[in-house]
Design a protein around this motif. Structure first.
Motif: not given
Ligand code: PEP
Ligand code: MN
Length: 358
Positions: A312-321, A323-327, A333-341
């Protein structure tokens, strides 16, 4: 499974300013009300009049429509204006009453479209009445197959003049819509059945007259075939859906300003850009294939080490990284979150199947 392969186009009377429009009150309330609204709409060039007679209401005790009494009102409005008439049917007896009265268009509401027994009963009652036009609203839940199933039941009964109406879906999410639209569903419907007219009902989507014409224009911009709009001459006194009905004057100003995009760009410019898109898609697929290859290698390492597949920790790391790049990349944010999930879900599936092989 039958397609919807031999559909007939909706008659010309449906068209106003180059698009299909069905308009009228949520409910027929009196003979005078139906006649007044019909005449105002006719003056605006609208050729298809809607008015609900049997109203599916969430709570008992609310106004449930005038029922069969209102059939004569619609027929009278048709005689006075020459408009096609439309009302909602939810049972065999509704269909029979409408066919006897000569109602031109029947629509199946969202609650009924969700119930295959009810739709089949309606289809059976329609058998042999090929002249009537039927519109099928989306079921209240976002289930495209259920919507298609309802359309096919009606088509299989011999109805060839058929349309679909996107009126949004019931949602528990915090949204400003009454019934949030999920545009991918009607877009997919149109992709699978190009000859099927797909209309949008901005009244039930927004639930708020202030926003109806904005969503109506969005629907036209996306290339849908037309609109079903609730129009009442005195919306604040309407017996149902009072907040979402617009006045004939509001409709008139929309008709004067709406744009129906029929233009074409110079083919060359569009083709060049489309080639770039195709190249991007090639690159995305190659990157995904490569990523999944690495995912499978990691899966083997995890299995050897007795490590859990999901970290779980690793996935959170990927997602946050990401998302902050996406902006900074004009990606939401919504698109990148859905894509990474989605990518992560597939990675987990791949690693799980790796561990069950052998
Ligand atoms: C209506 O059109 O008035 C209606 C009840 O629609 P829906 O089935 O989309 O709620
Ligand atoms: Mn309504």
């Amino acid at each position: 499974m039958s397609g919807l392969s031999h559909l007939l186009p909706l008659p010309q009377q449906f068209y106003c300013n180059g698009t299909i429009i069905v308009a009228g009150p949520c409910s027929a309330e009196s003979c005078q009300q139906v006649s007044t609204i019909a005449q105002k709409l006719k003056l605006l060039g609208i050729g298809a009049l809607r008015a609900g007679l049997w109203k599916p209401r969430t709570l008992p005790g609310c106004f449930e429509g005038v029922g069969a009494t209102g059939l004569d009102w619609l027929v009278q409005a048709k005689h006075e204006t020459g408009m096609l008439t439309a009302t909602e049917v939810a049972s065999k007896s509704h269909v029979e009453a409408c066919l006897d009265a000569g109602i031109d268009i029947l629509w199946i509401g969202a609650r009924t479209a969700a119930n295959p027994f009810a739709v089949q009963e309606i289809a059976d009652a329609l058998e042999g009445n090929n002249d009537v036009i039927v519109l099928v609203k989306n079921p209240i839940s976002p289930d495209l197959e259920l919507w298609i199933g309802a359309l096919q039941r009606i088509y299989n009964a011999g109805i060839k003049c058929l349309g679909a109406v996107h009126r949004g879906f019931v949602s528990t999410a915090d949204t400003s819509y009454r019934n949030a639209p999920i545009w991918q569903l009607p877009i997919e419907l149109k992709r699978r059945f190009p000859a099927l007219p797909v209309l949008v009902d901005p009244s039930h989507i927004t639930g708020n007259r202030a926003h109806v014409t904005t969503v109506a224009q969005q629907a036209l911009d996306m290339g849908f075939d037309g609109l079903m709009i609730e129009v009442h001459d005195k919306p604040e006194t309407a017996l149902s859906d009072s907040e979402q009905q617009i006045t004939p004057i509001m409709l008139e100003s929309f008709l004067n300003t709406m744009t129906v995009r029929r233009g074409k760009t110079s083919g060359d410019e569009l083709n060049v850009l489309r080639q770039i898109i195709d190249q991007c898609d090639d690159d995305i697929l190659a990157a995904l294939a490569h990523r999944m290859d690495v995912v499978r290698q990691i899966g083997q390492l995890k299995r050897k080490a007795g490590m859990q597949v999901v970290q779980h920790g690793r996935f959170n790391e990927i997602l946050e990284k990401r998302k902050s790049q996406a902006s900074g990349l004009h990606l939401s944010d919504r698109f990148i979150t859905q894509l990474m999930k989605l990518i992560h879900e597939e990675a987990v599936t791949q690693q799980l199947s790796e561990s069950t092989e052998e």
